[in-house]
Structure formats: structure tokens, C-alpha cells
Design a protein around this motif. Structure first.
Motif, short mmCIF file in Angstrom:
data_model
loop_
_atom_site.label_atom_id
_atom_site.label_comp_id
_atom_site.label_asym_id
_atom_site.label_seq_id
_atom_site.Cartn_x
_atom_site.Cartn_y
_atom_site.Cartn_z
N ASP A 97 4.92 3.61 -4.16
CA ASP A 97 4.60 4.50 -5.26
C ASP A 97 3.03 5.04 -5.12
O ASP A 97 2.62 6.20 -5.44
CB ASP A 97 4.74 3.79 -6.58
CG ASP A 97 6.19 3.70 -7.26
OD1 ASP A 97 6.95 4.58 -6.40
OD2 ASP A 97 6.42 3.02 -8.11
N ALA A 98 2.24 4.03 -4.49
CA ALA A 98 0.76 4.35 -4.34
C ALA A 98 0.79 5.05 -3.15
O ALA A 98 -0.20 6.14 -3.40
CB ALA A 98 0.04 3.14 -4.26
N GLY A 105 2.48 -5.99 -0.37
CA GLY A 105 2.97 -6.39 -1.60
C GLY A 105 4.35 -6.10 -1.84
O GLY A 105 4.98 -5.78 -1.00
N ASP A 106 4.63 -5.71 -3.20
CA ASP A 106 5.94 -5.45 -3.72
C ASP A 106 6.23 -3.97 -3.00
O ASP A 106 5.34 -3.01 -3.12
CB ASP A 106 5.79 -5.06 -5.12
CG ASP A 106 7.17 -4.49 -5.64
OD1 ASP A 106 8.07 -5.19 -5.46
OD2 ASP A 106 7.06 -3.42 -6.01
N THR A 164 -7.56 3.96 -2.03
CA THR A 164 -7.87 2.72 -2.35
C THR A 164 -6.75 1.71 -2.92
O THR A 164 -6.24 0.79 -2.50
CB THR A 164 -9.02 2.48 -3.15
OG1 THR A 164 -10.22 3.11 -2.43
CG2 THR A 164 -9.25 1.30 -3.77
N ARG A 165 -5.91 2.55 -3.97
CA ARG A 165 -4.64 1.59 -4.52
C ARG A 165 -3.69 1.68 -3.52
O ARG A 165 -3.12 0.61 -3.62
CB ARG A 165 -4.22 2.49 -5.73
CG ARG A 165 -5.08 2.53 -6.89
CD ARG A 165 -4.62 3.05 -7.96
NE ARG A 165 -4.65 4.48 -8.00
CZ ARG A 165 -5.61 5.45 -8.33
NH1 ARG A 165 -6.58 4.90 -9.13
NH2 ARG A 165 -5.66 6.63 -8.39
N ARG A 197 -11.13 11.60 -6.26
CA ARG A 197 -9.60 11.11 -6.61
C ARG A 197 -8.85 10.84 -5.73
O ARG A 197 -8.05 9.80 -5.68
CB ARG A 197 -9.27 12.50 -7.51
CG ARG A 197 -7.73 12.41 -7.82
CD ARG A 197 -7.35 13.70 -8.40
NE ARG A 197 -5.95 13.76 -8.68
CZ ARG A 197 -5.20 14.82 -8.78
NH1 ARG A 197 -5.50 16.05 -8.90
NH2 ARG A 197 -3.92 14.67 -9.28
N LEU A 198 -9.10 11.36 -4.38
CA LEU A 198 -8.21 11.02 -3.15
C LEU A 198 -8.58 9.55 -2.85
O LEU A 198 -7.71 8.84 -2.20
CB LEU A 198 -8.32 12.10 -2.20
CG LEU A 198 -7.68 13.35 -2.23
CD1 LEU A 198 -8.17 14.55 -1.03
CD2 LEU A 198 -6.04 13.16 -1.86
#
Length: 233
Positions: A146-147, A139-140, A131-132, A125-126
Motif C-alpha cells: 500500500d505504501a 514488515g507486513d 519514507t513511508r 509529498r513524494l
């Protein structure tokens, strides 16, 4: 104009904001007077329309401009000469430093506890969270923040301490707002990707000391930048 040349050095939006603030202070537009449209201002300052739009939003938030949808942007009031912009920027930096001091206290303890309580399935999960985060780097700003915060919230959650998680969750809105602003406008942000990867590796090995060191490393690098900005004249 002299200010236009300076706009080409460093983050664009803060310099557009500074240029417009100076124009207002010089009473180029008196209160109630309409400013040129985005296209005209962007051409004069040599920047993109999106930079002008964001600078106008910031000045409207400070009460210096009034955006009337369908009509245009109007001068609302004249800023105090010299001091107002600098004071506001100093307050932003000082606030961010305080947020990071709280963040460091919470996340260092969370990393220590998580290293002793994490399960093999938690590592996947981590890894997905990390990765996200990496995919959104560059980018934005809001999507990246948030990621990034999702990864760190997972670490705090894996500490197994509900009070610690509650405290971290309570500061998330303030932390997110400050981080989005910093990522959007700060050109000299350190790359802390390796420290994030190091934290994941330390948690996978159950190494509390290494998890603490990785957390201190990535938060400390940003705090050092913040300290320099707060101390700058």
C-alpha cells in the motif's frame, strides 16, 4: 516425511500448500473427512501455525478444502494428480507478468510527464511517501505494498494527465492483489530502493530521461524475475 525436509527450503507457505495438496491427491483425507487441527499439522510439517492457516486458506479458495468455523477443516475434493498445482502457479505468474507490462507502460510515461510538471512542494509529498514505503519494507506485505503504490500513484498524479491517472487507478486493485502475493511468498525479490530514490531525485531535478531510467530500472528488475518464473518448468 520427505516433503517436510523440502519445506525448509524457500518460502514456507507455498511449500506447506504443496505438501497439503499432495496429501489430498494421495487421498490421505477423503472428501468430507476432517483434517487434523492447525497445531497437529504444524507439528507434523515442522512449521508455524500461521503458515498452515494461510496454506489452508489458499486451498479453500481453490475449492480443495472447506473451512467450517467452529467445526474444523474438511477435505472438499481431490486435486488432479501432478498438474493442478503447477497450472495454477503458472497462471498466477503469467497474470502478474501481464499486470507489470501494463504498469510499465503507464508509469514510464507518467514519470516523463511528471519530471516537467512537478513543483517544489510536490517533492516534499513524494519524499514523505517514499519514507513511508521504506519504513514498511520487510514488515507486513499488505502495508508495504500500500505504501509503495501510494508513492507511485503520486508520481502518476503529478504527471498532470487525468486519463493516465484514471487508467492507473483502474488497474490498482489487480496490481495490489498480485503484489501482496508476490511480496508475501517470493523469497528472491530484488531490492529496488535505490531506483525509487533515483526516481525521486530525477523528478526533483526535472530530469525526464533520468526519471524514465529509474522507472524502467525498478520495474525491469521485478519483471526479469517474473519472466524467469514463467519460463521455469
Amino acid at each position: 516425511m520427505a516433503e517436510t525436509a523440502r519445506l525448509r527450503q524457500g518460502p514456507v507457505v507455498p511449500r506447506v500448500e504443496s505438501a497439503l495438496r499432495a496429501m489430498l491427491a494421495e487421498r490421505r483425507w477423503r472428501p468430507g473427512e476432517r483434517l487434523p487441527n492447525e497445531v497437529a499439522l504444524a507439528a507434523e510439517l515442522g512449521v508455524g501455525r500461521s503458515s498452515v492457516r494461510e496454506a489452508v486458506r489458499l486451498l479453500a479458495h481453490d475449492g480443495l478444502l472447506e473451512v467450517r468455523h467452529g467445526s474444523g477443516t474438511y477435505a472438499a475434493r481431490t486435486p488432479a494428480p501432478d498438474a493442478e498445482g503447477g497450472i495454477r502457479r503458472l497462471l498466477r505468474r503469467a497474470r502478474l507478468r501481464e499486470v507489470y507490462e501494463v504498469r510499465r507502460a503507464l508509469e514510464v510515461e507518467a514519470a516523463r510527464l511528471a519530471a516537467g510538471r512537478v513543483r517544489p512542494e510536490d517533492i516534499g509529498r513524494l519524499r514523505d511517501d517514499l519514507t513511508r514505503r521504506q519504513e514498511r519494507a520487510g514488515g507486513d506485505p499488505a502495508a508495504f505494498v500500500d505504501a509503495d503504490l501510494a508513492f507511485h500513484r503520486t508520481v502518476v498524479e503529478l504527471s498532470g494527465n487525468a486519463v493516465l491517472l484514471g487508467l492507473f487507478t483502474s488497474v490498482l486493485p489487480v496490481l495490489r492483489e498480485a503484489l501482496v502475493e508476490m511480496v508475501r511468498y517470493e523469497a528472491a525479490l530484488p531490492d529496488v530502493s535505490d531506483a525509487h530514490a533515483g526516481l525521486l531525485d530525477a523528478l526533483a531535478r526535472g530530469d525526464a530521461d533520468a526519471a524514465i531510467a529509474a522507472t524502467v530500472s525498478h520495474l525491469g528488475a521485478v519483471m526479469e524475475l517474473i519472466e524467469k518464473e514463467v519460463a521455469a518448468p
